[in-house]
Design an enzyme around this catalytic site. Structure first.
Site, short mmCIF file in Angstrom:
data_model
loop_
_atom_site.label_atom_id
_atom_site.label_comp_id
_atom_site.label_asym_id
_atom_site.label_seq_id
_atom_site.Cartn_x
_atom_site.Cartn_y
_atom_site.Cartn_z
N HIS A 43 -4.24 -8.89 2.84
CA HIS A 43 -5.70 -8.94 2.93
C HIS A 43 -6.12 -9.86 4.08
O HIS A 43 -5.63 -10.98 4.18
CB HIS A 43 -6.31 -9.48 1.63
CG HIS A 43 -6.28 -8.49 0.52
ND1 HIS A 43 -6.44 -8.84 -0.81
CD2 HIS A 43 -6.11 -7.13 0.51
CE1 HIS A 43 -6.36 -7.76 -1.57
NE2 HIS A 43 -6.16 -6.72 -0.79
N HIS B 115 -2.27 2.74 -6.25
CA HIS B 115 -3.09 1.56 -6.00
C HIS B 115 -3.26 0.72 -7.26
O HIS B 115 -3.39 -0.50 -7.18
CB HIS B 115 -4.46 1.97 -5.46
CG HIS B 115 -5.03 0.98 -4.48
ND1 HIS B 115 -4.44 0.70 -3.26
CD2 HIS B 115 -6.11 0.17 -4.56
CE1 HIS B 115 -5.14 -0.21 -2.63
NE2 HIS B 115 -6.15 -0.56 -3.39
N LYS C 46 -2.09 -2.61 7.84
CA LYS C 46 -3.28 -2.12 8.54
C LYS C 46 -3.41 -2.80 9.90
O LYS C 46 -3.17 -4.00 10.03
CB LYS C 46 -4.53 -2.40 7.70
CG LYS C 46 -4.70 -1.47 6.51
CD LYS C 46 -6.03 -1.72 5.84
CE LYS C 46 -6.29 -0.71 4.73
NZ LYS C 46 -7.61 -0.91 4.09
N TYR D 258 -9.45 -10.33 -8.06
CA TYR D 258 -8.45 -10.31 -9.13
C TYR D 258 -8.66 -11.42 -10.15
O TYR D 258 -8.20 -11.31 -11.28
CB TYR D 258 -7.03 -10.40 -8.53
CG TYR D 258 -6.65 -9.16 -7.77
CD1 TYR D 258 -6.38 -7.97 -8.42
CD2 TYR D 258 -6.59 -9.17 -6.38
CE1 TYR D 258 -6.06 -6.82 -7.71
CE2 TYR D 258 -6.27 -8.04 -5.66
CZ TYR D 258 -6.01 -6.87 -6.34
OH TYR D 258 -5.70 -5.73 -5.64
N ARG E 270 0.87 -1.17 0.00
CA ARG E 270 0.00 0.00 0.00
C ARG E 270 0.91 1.22 0.00
O ARG E 270 2.02 1.19 0.54
CB ARG E 270 -0.90 0.02 1.24
CG ARG E 270 -1.83 -1.19 1.34
CD ARG E 270 -2.65 -1.12 2.63
NE ARG E 270 -3.58 -2.26 2.75
CZ ARG E 270 -3.29 -3.40 3.36
NH1 ARG E 270 -2.10 -3.55 3.92
NH2 ARG E 270 -4.17 -4.38 3.43
N ARG F 56 -0.45 -1.53 -7.41
CA ARG F 56 -0.68 -2.66 -6.47
C ARG F 56 -1.57 -3.70 -7.12
O ARG F 56 -1.33 -4.91 -7.01
CB ARG F 56 -1.31 -2.11 -5.19
CG ARG F 56 -1.70 -3.13 -4.13
CD ARG F 56 -2.10 -2.38 -2.86
NE ARG F 56 -2.98 -3.13 -1.98
CZ ARG F 56 -2.57 -3.94 -1.02
NH1 ARG F 56 -1.29 -4.16 -0.83
NH2 ARG F 56 -3.45 -4.55 -0.23
#
Length: 312
Positions: free
Chosen positions: A281, A255, A177, A290, A153, A258
């Protein structure tokens, strides 16, 4: 008085989230903005968090819809309100949660925008030549190589500590995160680009120390309050590099790179759970999106690799 109460509710709620869940700073800021907007809307109707009922929350969501806010934004605002009231109920500030049974608008699932491998190659070449200053060229090259090699990120990339890349590691530790850590491998081009930038950066740091300046703990130092390159600066840099590469800047963001990282890995046979781990994730369902951008590639695989496929 109502404004002070709203501020107390929000700050206490956000502090609790940060302490218990380790919520990321950007997430905290988003929740804070959502709740401040709701508090302002309530205040204009002589209401506060303590006395607003279900009807008020529903009316606020209608107001958000009338403003043209996206489904994702409206869903997040409802989530913010629901969590605030759940916290208030647990703390004994309210005897109910007026947002408990409300159904949000749902989020529109759109396919991630991505780039072809040729376009990424052009971006890498452009990053190496954009700046006139040799130091900036080394930094830009390291930034782009790292981003495409790791799928970080943008906040993880710009705040990467210099200690993470000391000793030419084949893998680096990334804090994502919620302060969750993960190991991410580095490609050979990324390691080379980082080594070149690190050599220059260390020489600059040494000169700075002799001049009395404190060293930076970040791989990409910046002048901002955080001490590292800002997300906004890198976003602008990506747009400039896209123009130089002959790609519409509207199509390229950090992004999107990414997304390109994940899509290209999947196209070359990487396992979906490996990609989930690399991207950080929490839920595999987030990574599964994806697979939808690879329809043509998957069809080709079935038609050419399946044991019962017809021979041309």
């Amino acid at each position: 008085m109502a404004e002070a109460e709203a501020s107390r509710w929000i700050s206490t709620f956000l502090d609790a989230r940060a302490a218990e869940l380790g919520a990321a700073r950007n997430t905290q800021l988003a929740y804070g903005r959502d709740l401040l907007d709701f508090a302002d809307w309530l205040a204009r109707r002589d209401l506060g968090f303590a006395d607003a009922g279900r009807e008020a929350v529903e009316d606020y969501l209608v107001h958000c819809d009338a403003q043209g806010l996206s489904k994702a934004t409206r869903a997040r605002r409802l989530s913010s309100i629901r969590q605030l009231y759940r916290f208030a109920f647990e703390e004994g500030w309210r005897a109910d949660n007026p947002a408990l049974r409300l159904t949000g608008p749902g989020r529109t699932k759109s396919l991630p925008k991505t780039l072809s491998e040729d376009e990424v190659t052009r971006l890498m070449e452009a990053a190496r030549t954009r700046a006139r200053n040799p130091a900036d060229r080394l930094r830009d090259t390291a930034l782009f190589e790292l981003l495409y090699a790791t799928g970080l990120r943008v906040s993880e990339l710009v705040s990467l500590p210099v200690a993470a890349v000391r000793g030419d590691p084949r893998m680096i530790l990334v804090k994502g995160k919620g302060n969750k850590e993960r190991m991410v491998p580095l490609s050979t081009p990324a390691r080379a680009a980082v080594a070149d930038w690190l050599a220059h950066r260390d020489a600059e740091e040494e000169a700075g120390r002799k001049a009395g300046r404190a060293p930076s703990r970040h791989l990409f130092p910046g002048e901002g309050k955080a001490g590292h390159l800002t997300r906004q600066y890198f976003h602008t840099l990506v747009k400039e590099v896209a123009v130089l590469a002959g790609i519409s800047p509207a199509r390229v963001t950090p992004h999107v790179l990414r997304h390109a990282f994940a899509t290209h890995l999947l196209a070359h046979g990487a396992d979906l759970r490996v990609i989930q781990t690399l991207l950080g994730h929490a839920d595999l369902a987030t990574t599964e999106i994806y697979t939808h951008v690879l329809d043509d590639h998957l069809k080709e695989l079935v038609l050419t690799r399946h044991p019962l496929a017809r021979k041309a």
